[in-house]
Design a protein around this motif. Structure first.
Motif, PDB file in Angstrom:
ATOM      1  N   VAL A   1       4.587   0.458  34.693  1.00 12.93           N
ATOM      2  CA  VAL A   1       5.608   1.454  35.054  1.00 12.93           C
ATOM      3  C   VAL A   1       4.966   2.824  35.260  1.00 12.93           C
ATOM      4  CG1 VAL A   1       7.660   2.664  34.229  1.00 12.93           C
ATOM      5  CG2 VAL A   1       7.446   0.189  33.894  1.00 12.93           C
ATOM      6  N   LEU A   2       4.113   3.240  34.334  1.00 12.37           N
ATOM      7  CA  LEU A   2       3.472   4.555  34.425  1.00 12.37           C
ATOM      8  C   LEU A   2       2.583   4.667  35.664  1.00 12.37           C
ATOM      9  CD1 LEU A   2       2.434   5.157  30.710  1.00 12.37           C
ATOM     10  CD2 LEU A   2       4.229   6.353  31.973  1.00 12.37           C
ATOM     11  N   ILE A   3       1.799   3.659  35.931  1.00 15.00           N
ATOM     12  CA  ILE A   3       0.853   3.725  37.058  1.00 15.00           C
ATOM     13  C   ILE A   3       1.588   3.707  38.384  1.00 15.00           C
ATOM     14  CG2 ILE A   3      -0.960   2.439  38.253  1.00 15.00           C
ATOM     15  CD1 ILE A   3      -1.997   1.680  35.411  1.00 15.00           C
ATOM     16  N   PHE A   4       2.574   2.804  38.534  1.00 11.69           N
ATOM     17  CA  PHE A   4       3.302   2.775  39.800  1.00 11.69           C
ATOM     18  C   PHE A   4       4.157   4.024  39.985  1.00 11.69           C
ATOM     19  CE2 PHE A   4       2.198  -1.770  39.890  1.00 11.69           C
ATOM     20  CZ  PHE A   4       1.685  -1.807  41.184  1.00 11.69           C
ATOM     21  N   GLY A   5       4.689   4.593  38.890  1.00 12.90           N
ATOM     22  CA  GLY A   5       5.389   5.878  38.984  1.00 12.90           C
ATOM     23  C   GLY A   5       4.447   6.982  39.419  1.00 12.90           C
ATOM     24  N   HIS A   6       3.259   7.002  38.846  1.00 12.00           N
ATOM     25  CA  HIS A   6       2.231   7.981  39.201  1.00 12.00           C
ATOM     26  C   HIS A   6       1.861   7.863  40.688  1.00 12.00           C
ATOM     27  CE1 HIS A   6      -1.480  10.342  38.575  1.00 12.00           C
ATOM     28  NE2 HIS A   6      -2.084   9.427  39.316  1.00 12.00           N
ATOM     29  N   LEU A   7       1.607   6.636  41.134  1.00 14.83           N
ATOM     30  CA  LEU A   7       1.242   6.423  42.541  1.00 14.83           C
ATOM     31  C   LEU A   7       2.385   6.775  43.484  1.00 14.83           C
ATOM     32  CD1 LEU A   7      -0.763   3.093  42.240  1.00 14.83           C
ATOM     33  CD2 LEU A   7      -1.674   5.375  42.702  1.00 14.83           C
ATOM     34  N   PHE A   8       3.614   6.424  43.117  1.00 13.89           N
ATOM     35  CA  PHE A   8       4.754   6.717  43.976  1.00 13.89           C
ATOM     36  C   PHE A   8       4.944   8.225  44.142  1.00 13.89           C
ATOM     37  CE2 PHE A   8       9.296   7.502  44.645  1.00 13.89           C
ATOM     38  CZ  PHE A   8       9.469   6.799  45.839  1.00 13.89           C
ATOM     39  N   VAL A   9       4.911   8.957  43.041  1.00 10.20           N
ATOM     40  CA  VAL A   9       5.111  10.412  43.112  1.00 10.20           C
ATOM     41  C   VAL A   9       3.976  11.079  43.870  1.00 10.20           C
ATOM     42  CG1 VAL A   9       5.159  12.506  41.701  1.00 10.20           C
ATOM     43  CG2 VAL A   9       6.573  10.555  41.077  1.00 10.20           C
ATOM     44  N   ASN A  10       2.745  10.653  43.625  1.00  6.44           N
ATOM     45  CA  ASN A  10       1.600  11.312  44.251  1.00  6.44           C
ATOM     46  C   ASN A  10       1.404  10.937  45.716  1.00  6.44           C
ATOM     47  OD1 ASN A  10       1.001  12.650  41.913  1.00  6.44           O
ATOM     48  ND2 ASN A  10      -0.570  11.238  41.284  1.00  6.44           N
TER      49      ASN A  10
END
Length: 148
Positions: free
Chosen positions: A38-47
């Motif tokens: 969840v954290l990594i895909f959230g990070h990638l999506f936002v960035n």
């Protein structure tokens, strides 16, 4: 029964007293893996997907993100979980494949020390990050730092 033979599969096991650290390590790996996805895909999506996408990634974008306490804690949680998850995985590999007791202890110790050092340094970077540190009058960031 000698030390060279195995007990019958259903025979009662003598269990050591105290916390079962291997069980808790196993549970941690599963729970942290789910949270990390969840954290990594959230990070990638936002960035990479929101706003201007990858074209917006620059020093100002990172400075703005690290100025926000929400994103600081998001990154810290991602850092801590990933490093502890990876260190626990490496510890498991060392325990499974290294046969010498002394070498195994040295490798597990090295994994622990390097992970702790990276966690400390990463935490300091996130919370002590100052985008205007070292900016001089001839820098491209001078005007932006003066506005802060």
């Amino acid at each position: 029964m000698t030390a060279d033979t195995l007990a019958a599969p259903r025979s009662p096991q003598v269990r050591a007293k105290g916390a079962n650290l291997e069980k808790w390590g196993w549970i941690y790996m599963r729970a942290s893996g789910v949270v990390l996805v969840v954290l990594i895909f959230g990070h990638l999506f936002v960035n990479l997907m929101l706003g201007e996408g990858i074209h917006a990634l620059d020093w100002g974008f990172v400075a703005g993100k690290l100025a926000n306490p929400f994103w600081q804690w998001w990154d810290i949680l991602m850092l801590w979980l990933a490093l502890i998850h990876g260190a626990n995985g490496m510890r498991t590999i060392v325990n499974d494949y290294v046969t010498g007791e002394k070498v195994r202890k040295v490798l597990v110790w090295a994994i622990f020390v390097s992970s702790a050092l990276l966690i400390i340094l990463g935490t300091l970077v996130v919370f002590a990050f100052d985008p205007c540190n070292g900016v001089t009058t001839d820098s491209a960031f001078w005007d932006a730092c003066q506005a802060l």
